[in-house]
Design an enzyme around this catalytic site. Sequence first.
Site, PDB file in Angstrom:
ATOM      1  CB  CYS A 171      -0.869   0.010   1.246  1.00 41.87           C
ATOM      2  SG  CYS A 171       0.127   0.049   2.728  1.00 41.87           S
ATOM      3  CB  CYS A 174       4.426  -0.560   2.196  1.00 39.12           C
ATOM      4  SG  CYS A 174       3.238  -1.622   2.983  1.00 39.12           S
ATOM      5  CG  ASP A 178       4.887 -34.174  -5.681  1.00 39.91           C
ATOM      6  OD1 ASP A 178       5.215 -35.356  -5.583  1.00 39.91           O
ATOM      7  OD2 ASP A 178       5.487 -33.237  -5.138  1.00 39.91           O
ATOM      8  CG  ASP A 182       6.796 -33.087  -8.862  1.00 39.64           C
ATOM      9  OD1 ASP A 182       6.564 -34.281  -9.051  1.00 39.64           O
ATOM     10  OD2 ASP A 182       6.776 -32.545  -7.749  1.00 39.64           O
ATOM     11  CG  ASP A 204       6.864 -29.302  -4.215  1.00 47.12           C
ATOM     12  OD1 ASP A 204       6.730 -30.507  -4.495  1.00 47.12           O
ATOM     13  OD2 ASP A 204       7.479 -28.905  -3.216  1.00 47.12           O
TER      14      ASP A 204
END
EC number: 7.2.2.-
Lengths: 55, 729
Positions: free
Chosen positions: B30, B33, B438, B625, B621
């Site tokens: 925002c 920040c 997975d 894979d 992940d």
Amino acid sequence: MEILVILVPLALMLGLAGLFAFLWSLRSGQYDDLDGAAWRAIADDEPPQDAPAKR
Amino acid sequence: MHVTRDFSHYVRIAGEGIKHIDLAVEGVHCAGCMAKIERGLSAIPDVTLARVNLTDRRVALEWKQGTLDPISFIDRLAELGYKAYPYETESAEATEVAESRFLLRCLGVAAFATMNVMMLSIPVWSGNVSDMLPEQRDFFHWLSALIALPAAAYAGQPFFRSAWRALSAKTTNMDVPISIGVCLALGMSVVETIHHAEHAYFDAAIMLLTFLLVGRVLDQNMRRRTRAVAGNLAALKAETAAKFVGPDEISQVPVAAIHPGDIVLLRPGERCAVDGTVIEGRSEIDQSLITGETLYVTAERGTAVYAGSMNISGTLRVRVSAASEATLLAEITRLLDNALQARSRYMRLADRASRLYAPVVHATALITILGWVIAGAGWHDAVVTGVAVLIITCPCALGLAIPTVQTVASGAMFKAGVLLNSGDAIERLAEADHVIFDKTGTLTLPDLEVMNAADIPPNVFELAGRLALSSHHPVAAAVAQAAGARSPIVGAVEEAGQGVRAVVDGVEIRLGRPSFCGAEALVGGATLDPEASIVAFSKGTEKVILSVRQGLRPDAQAVIAALKARNVGIEILSGDREPAVIAAAHALGIAEWRAGVTPADKIARIEELKQRGAKVLMVGDGMNDAPSLAAAHVSMSPISAAHLSQATADLVFLGRPLAPVVAAIDSARKALHLMRQNLWLAIGYNVLAVPVAISGIVTPLIAAAAMSGSSILVMLNSLRARNASREIV
């Protein structure tokens, strides 16, 4: 109808001015951060730094 | 041992005595920040520029040469509460940015020309039905030509180039009919103007380009945004390695600055970022990212370690054999290349539509010309009518039908925590009817959790957590996190491979292997989870055991049920051992599973399903894979995935829940539905407009109104993709 001699170039000049303004804003990176720019407009100004305390 | 960090690899010279670095920052959301970061960094003396880019979540910093170390900026940001890491622009992203600027420039030029040509066209339209002098009309037409021709030559480049590429490859795409339509319309208008005719189509041609460029810009922005996010992720995850720069001095450097032959230090709890061979030390390593196997492997002098392995217990010195880009196992990379090639054969909906569309339209125009000639009209009138058919059927709405939906749908997915990696992912995801998960890191969370935390007295657990802070072991880190411990116990001693001990109030406390704490009896007596790592904690004579393992994602069960309700086939393919896979399959109610599967087996299974006509969504992940992610019809990875899988996956989802998988499938299906609807809308408009065009009564006014009307209709319809169902599970 002689007025066209003035009006048509005038209209084109205005259009071109808009186009160049757009190209300039694009080049100066004003479209790089659209989200941030939206917030910056309403952000508070930075408090003056090193300003002598008033009274 | 002295450790320094060295980020000079990322710093570049930005001008006279000024240095520049780009940082990717996590957690900037925002204006607050933004202001906080900019003020915090500008306050450092000698900083000349600190500017946050909220769209890309990055900070650009410039400072006077020779005074500051980039490390100080990262530390300052950490103090402010933001994790930052130097960011290096990939060439792919730089190309996207350049492309998106070029498209915007084209759009600017086309929009300028459209507005000005319209300004000249409207007087002509109204003048044609009143008292405009032919000389004035010609003057206006010539002016229009003066504006439209150069503008079209510039702004049409993206279409002309793409059409030319397609034609030289002897295929056709949407840009071929667009380019032909625009060129013919402009050419005919010039001829008509020379002959002092009543109608010219400069406005229609340039307006068509403007509308189509809007679609292109939207499409490009979506891709650019995804690239930026993906680039940040890569930067924030960017591995560094502790490289020996002297016999007893190490420096933390980015992996890009490591070369084969260097020696790096691998401490407990660190992930290895390079391929290499152990030359000193002994430890256990976790290779689950590479193989899917969750049991630890012992590493000692001579053992080969690969990028992605996690070092568990001891410190290792590794001689680098391959660094940076070359780290990946050759086998995996090879499989990956093959699989990616297979996928690029997928033909996008837009291209399929244009393949049908172009011949029909061009044939219709030709028949119109011939028909009029046969009916006794002159060649000139017949050609004019034929070109009018081409102009009115120019796929303006068709060109917008897909990018607008894609942009809106990807925005909706972004909010649901899903990022798109490839443009056609939405279409492919919508077709998926079989999901392969997975297990490790996908159905389960990537971090370890203390499973029996509820059975342990809170004060004991807290003490164990504080003691755990003194150890580097990942299991200890999980205990510390679960206990919410903050202050480490002073004087704690770590015994490598055993555990940690300390003395508190005269009582000795220990955390570590059950034997280290004298708690073997407890371990023998209890029925234990075969998958969990067991650690014990003792305080004097009081002893407890903690069972630490990867837990299932919190909503995994609900997500599986939701997928079943959507009639999607589900199975687990895991490289892990059978008992672990069975346990997960049972807990989630998945009937089909395979354990101990190698990357090649996974691909074989996907091919088998493909043969049967299933469209497979692979969710995984690990590095193991990556090839199967590429082989599947469409693929998805959690954000915690290994680099390679994330780069291969079509979609990446954020956060701990698994729900984004269902949300993404739902939005994709809705989006595909809307894309088809848009195509039908565009075709329906053509079916209505073509008879009018063939009959030869189309004026430029009708063409312009029809074109903008259908485009706006399609855009409005696309907006419906925004309110995709909120009810996910």
